[in-house]
Write a protein that holds these residues in place. Sequence first.
Motif, PDB file in Angstrom:
ATOM      1  N   ASP A  23      52.397  55.821  13.976  1.00 17.36           N
ATOM      2  CA  ASP A  23      52.424  56.359  15.340  1.00 17.36           C
ATOM      3  C   ASP A  23      51.455  57.533  15.503  1.00 17.36           C
ATOM      4  O   ASP A  23      51.859  58.678  15.763  1.00 17.36           O
ATOM      5  CB  ASP A  23      53.845  56.769  15.725  1.00 17.36           C
ATOM      6  N   HIS A  50      55.882  51.262  18.655  1.00 14.76           N
ATOM      7  CA  HIS A  50      55.963  50.738  20.021  1.00 14.76           C
ATOM      8  C   HIS A  50      54.797  51.293  20.833  1.00 14.76           C
ATOM      9  O   HIS A  50      54.014  52.099  20.336  1.00 14.76           O
ATOM     10  CB  HIS A  50      57.311  51.059  20.668  1.00 14.76           C
ATOM     11  N   GLY A  51      54.703  50.841  22.098  1.00 13.50           N
ATOM     12  CA  GLY A  51      53.480  51.056  22.849  1.00 13.50           C
ATOM     13  C   GLY A  51      53.362  52.312  23.659  1.00 13.50           C
ATOM     14  O   GLY A  51      52.325  52.520  24.301  1.00 13.50           O
ATOM     15  N   HIS A  52      54.361  53.178  23.681  1.00 10.80           N
ATOM     16  CA  HIS A  52      54.250  54.388  24.488  1.00 10.80           C
ATOM     17  C   HIS A  52      53.085  55.259  24.013  1.00 10.80           C
ATOM     18  O   HIS A  52      52.786  55.332  22.820  1.00 10.80           O
ATOM     19  CB  HIS A  52      55.556  55.186  24.437  1.00 10.80           C
ATOM     20  N   HIS A  55      52.960  57.482  20.993  1.00 14.68           N
ATOM     21  CA  HIS A  55      53.108  56.809  19.697  1.00 14.68           C
ATOM     22  C   HIS A  55      51.862  55.982  19.384  1.00 14.68           C
ATOM     23  O   HIS A  55      51.318  56.060  18.290  1.00 14.68           O
ATOM     24  CB  HIS A  55      54.367  55.926  19.686  1.00 14.68           C
ATOM     25  N   HIS A 111      65.125  51.053  22.830  1.00 14.04           N
ATOM     26  CA  HIS A 111      64.177  51.891  23.557  1.00 14.04           C
ATOM     27  C   HIS A 111      63.419  50.999  24.542  1.00 14.04           C
ATOM     28  O   HIS A 111      63.925  49.946  24.941  1.00 14.04           O
ATOM     29  CB  HIS A 111      63.231  52.570  22.549  1.00 14.04           C
ATOM     30  N   SER A 112      62.209  51.380  24.921  1.00 10.37           N
ATOM     31  CA  SER A 112      61.331  50.582  25.772  1.00 10.37           C
ATOM     32  C   SER A 112      59.920  50.685  25.223  1.00 10.37           C
ATOM     33  O   SER A 112      59.688  51.393  24.240  1.00 10.37           O
ATOM     34  CB  SER A 112      61.396  51.065  27.230  1.00 10.37           C
ATOM     35  N   SER A 113      58.959  49.978  25.837  1.00  9.62           N
ATOM     36  CA  SER A 113      57.621  49.969  25.248  1.00  9.62           C
ATOM     37  C   SER A 113      56.575  49.503  26.252  1.00  9.62           C
ATOM     38  O   SER A 113      56.536  48.329  26.616  1.00  9.62           O
ATOM     39  CB  SER A 113      57.587  49.055  24.010  1.00  9.62           C
ATOM     40  N   ASN A 127      58.635  44.468  22.505  1.00 11.19           N
ATOM     41  CA  ASN A 127      59.838  45.250  22.239  1.00 11.19           C
ATOM     42  C   ASN A 127      59.565  46.330  21.194  1.00 11.19           C
ATOM     43  O   ASN A 127      58.744  46.143  20.302  1.00 11.19           O
ATOM     44  CB  ASN A 127      60.952  44.337  21.738  1.00 11.19           C
ATOM     45  N   PRO A 128      60.271  47.454  21.282  1.00 11.40           N
ATOM     46  CA  PRO A 128      60.101  48.521  20.293  1.00 11.40           C
ATOM     47  C   PRO A 128      60.688  48.118  18.948  1.00 11.40           C
ATOM     48  O   PRO A 128      61.609  47.304  18.873  1.00 11.40           O
ATOM     49  CB  PRO A 128      60.857  49.695  20.898  1.00 11.40           C
TER      50      PRO A 128
END
Length: 233
Positions: A23, A50-52, A55, A111-113, A127-128
Amino acid sequence: MKLTWYGQSAFRIEVGGAAILIDPFLAGNPLWGKGWEEPAEGVTHVLVTHGHNDHFGDTIPILKKTGAMLVANAEISDYVAGKGIKNVNPGNHGGTVDCGGFTTTFVNAVHSSALTQEDGSPVYLGNPNGLVLHFPDDKTLYHMGDTDIFSDMALINELHQPEIGLVPVGDRFTMGGAVAALACRRFFKFETVVPCHYKTFGLLDQTPDKFVEGVEGSGTKVLVPQVGEAVEV
């Protein structure tokens, strides 16, 4: 195994012949703020949970400069491949991939992503994940990614028995310190835990104190490194 925390969830792990960035939110990270070049020196692998943006960070310029292997879920891998990166090693929940010298298993994270682009529009990036790194001649490490507590953490421990946990504790966007401590005490038998995902922004808890207090007396060592400080674990 040498570990360096760069703030938020960004870590460099050096073990055997591998130098791994997880990350790599570096250039825009207010706790680090010194660019990505130094942490990426000699890096062999970049792992993304994940994609945030906080990160995914500097993943693409690091990969282009170093030729390191990307290890991430299928959507992140496809997105990065679309930017001209060829050294990608995709996986997904439950799968294990050979990274050359170690393996990475993709496990759940609650979580979310999505990656927010410069124009403000989001790109869905799957998906995270949490990531479990198995090193043949060293300890097993579990980077939880961004997550809340969930009861199937017990299965992650049963399957992988990680000795080192990198644990988000900052609240609001992940579990807070007290809940993170409960997760570690109830579901794992870590030798060492390292809190992360705190202090970076004003909305997050500014210290890991609740986590440290919650783990106290469990027999697990809590390591709170300074940003940019390499420590042995």
